[in-house]
Design an enzyme around this catalytic site. Structure first.
Site: not given
Length: 534
Positions: A342, A338, A340, A261, A268, A279, A256
């Site tokens: 996946r 959020d 995202e 993010d 967030k 992230d 990933k």
């Protein structure tokens, strides 16, 4: 930092010009028990300190000395190592470094004696981890204080392989740390692609970088949807390491790569949002693993896939309720922007199918729920494949980079149902790490697949804030183990080495025989040196 492996006894170590020595001492006896009792000032002092109970037996207990008579180094730290398991060695080395680091020596000796390969690796990785510091974006960066480490062992040939594996793993871990630690404006998707292209220049490596047009042509609608809110263009990075036979199915690693993010429209909270630069820890671990592969050159084929983009709340960003079409053709209702990671991983997993892989492992800082479940000790492991899960668990245990297998019962997927698409991208708060894995599983049909949720282990917060480089050590160990399994399963007609490899093997055999013959007068010979950079 450079590591150097030497055959050194107590007398030779005492005379070596280093700034400091760390002497590792187990419960049963001294680390050079095979030597004569009078084996030099360094060994004698340590042995006497233990006998006189000047130092406790608890693992990590330290005794510091300054200007010992007959010892060239200015400082010496004696540290207890218990039964010398790798975990105990790691704890002891970290404690010894804490006793030495102010001021830190530039040239350090680590006195190990008759140590095992796994314990040597643990010592090297612990020292590299403890002495690491990030400097890239400092206005006046200082060079790493610890520059060179001499590893004094009883038999360097016996641990040479472990030494080389540790050097490569440390190098990979530090590359992963470097890029995960960089701020989002210094580690964009384009920057990650540049790092991959540099790795692609190494032996047996190749790299391909796809941009928005190529990704759109592939039909990666979920990946594109996440990236569309950012001014930074996405990059889909494909790394290939060809160490095995051409026909051998590769292991595919999917990392990933959300380089920052914000949560997107599902923004967030402000506190600690800066940590969302981490992230892309999964992507960093794939890059670090490939750096280690370039050094070790194992007989296995590996593909690395990194979908890299930012998740931003621009006017073009996806909104809760939007429906996107993934590369697999399955549609997804975006219930929370959020969630995202996946979305970019699902398209990469579909892409992985074209390689007809031996195994697929995705690595992602995916869910806060995994942090709640497992904390910062173990990564979450999800897989419907018992054998793959076992191999990853064993690799993590051996590398001191542990994971824990989590459930994947079909009932957990119930929360992903949607009235407006084939699935939603979240399944509610309960068992959030599991429902995230169940989402990914929908894109793994026909794959020998495992998912590592590293949200709890990829970085530390607070005063120790920074990337850990996990799970590079686990992945490297798994790939080396898998290479050995491939070799063991190879048919006889494929097992014969090439003439070039056969010549190397013959030379190694001759060298080994020569070494055995010289063991009787080893003490009279100059110390053997084996160097490795990390």
């Amino acid at each position: 930092m450079d590591f150097e492996l030497q055959d050194l006894g107590g007398s030779q170590a005492s005379a070596l010009a280093v700034d400091a020595w760390v002497v590792l001492w187990p419960d049963a006896c001294g680390p050079v028990a095979a030597e004569a009792p009078a084996s030099g000032p360094l060994h004698d002092w340590a042995q006497d300190a233990v006998a006189q109970h000047d130092i406790g037996a608890e693992v990590g207990q330290c005794l510091v000395a300054h200007r010992l008579p007959g010892v060239q180094a200015r400082r010496v730290v004696l540290v207890r190592t218990g039964a010398q398991s790798p975990a105990q060695i790691r704890k002891a080395v970290a404690a010894a470094w804490a006793a030495l680091k102010s001021p830190a020596p530039a040239r350090l000796g680590l006195y190990l004696g008759a140590v095992t390969g796994p314990a040597l690796q643990a010592a090297m990785q612990a020292l590299a981890d403890a002495s690491y510091s990030y400097t890239t974006t400092l206005s006046k960066p200082k060079p790493r204080q610890l520059q060179h480490v001499v590893l004094a062992v009883a038999d360097s040939l016996a641990v040479q392989g472990a030494f080389e594996r540790a050097c490569a793993t440390v190098q990979g871990v530090e590359l992963a740390k470097e890029w995960a630690n960089r701020p989002g404006n210094h580690a964009t998707p384009t920057h990650l692609a540049t790092v991959a292209q540099q790795l692609g220049k190494k032996n047996r490596m190749a790299v391909e970088v796809l941009g928005p047009k190529e990704v759109a042509k592939l039909g990666m609608g979920a990946f594109l949807a996440v990236a569309q809110g950012s001014e930074q263009p996405l990059r889909f990075i494909v790394l290939k390491y060809q160490g095995g036979a051409k026909h051998d199915a590769p292991v595919v690693l999917v990392g990933k790569g959300i380089t920052f993010d914000t949560g997107g429209i599902s923004l967030k909270p402000g506190p600690e949002m800066d940590e969302m630069k981490f992230d892309m820890g999964g992507a960093a671990s794939v890059l670090g693993t490939f750096a280690a592969l370039a050094e070790l050159q194992p007989a296995i084929n590996v593909v690395g896939l990194i979908p890299a983009c930012e998740n931003m709340p621009d006017g073009r960003a996806i909104k809760p309720g939007d429906v996107v079409t993934s590369m697999s053709g399955q549609t997804i209702e975006i219930l929370n922007t959020d969630a995202e990671g996946r979305l970019i991983l699902c398209d990469a997993l579909t892409y992985a199918q074209r390689f007809k892989p031996r195994a697929v492992i995705d690595i992602a800082t995916l869910t806060g729920a995994c942090v709640i479940a497992l904390g910062s000790v173990r990564a979450g492991l999800f897989s419907p494949e018992d054998e793959l899960a076992q191999h990853l668990t064993e690799a993590g245990a051996a590398a001191l980079d542990p994971c824990w297998r989590m459930p994947l019962d079909d009932e957990y997927a119930e929360g992903l149902k949607s009235n407006f698409a084939d699935m939603g991208n979240v399944g509610g708060r309960p068992a959030g790490a599991v429902t995230a894995a169940k989402f990914l599983q929908k894109f793994t049909q026909g794959l020998n697949w495992a998912h590592l949720d590293i949200a709890g282990v990829a970085w530390k917060g607070g005063q120790a804030k920074g990337a850990t480089g996990r799970p590079v050590a686990l992945l490297v160990q798994y790939l080396l183990d898998e290479a050995a399994r491939i070799q063991a399963q190879a048919p006889a007609r494929d097992s014969a080495p090439s003439p070039k490899l056969a010549a190397k093997a013959s030379a190694r055999k001759a060298h080994s025989a020569s070494s055995e013959a010289k063991k009787t007068d080893k003490a009279a010979k100059p110390a053997k040196k084996r160097k490795g950079a990390a």
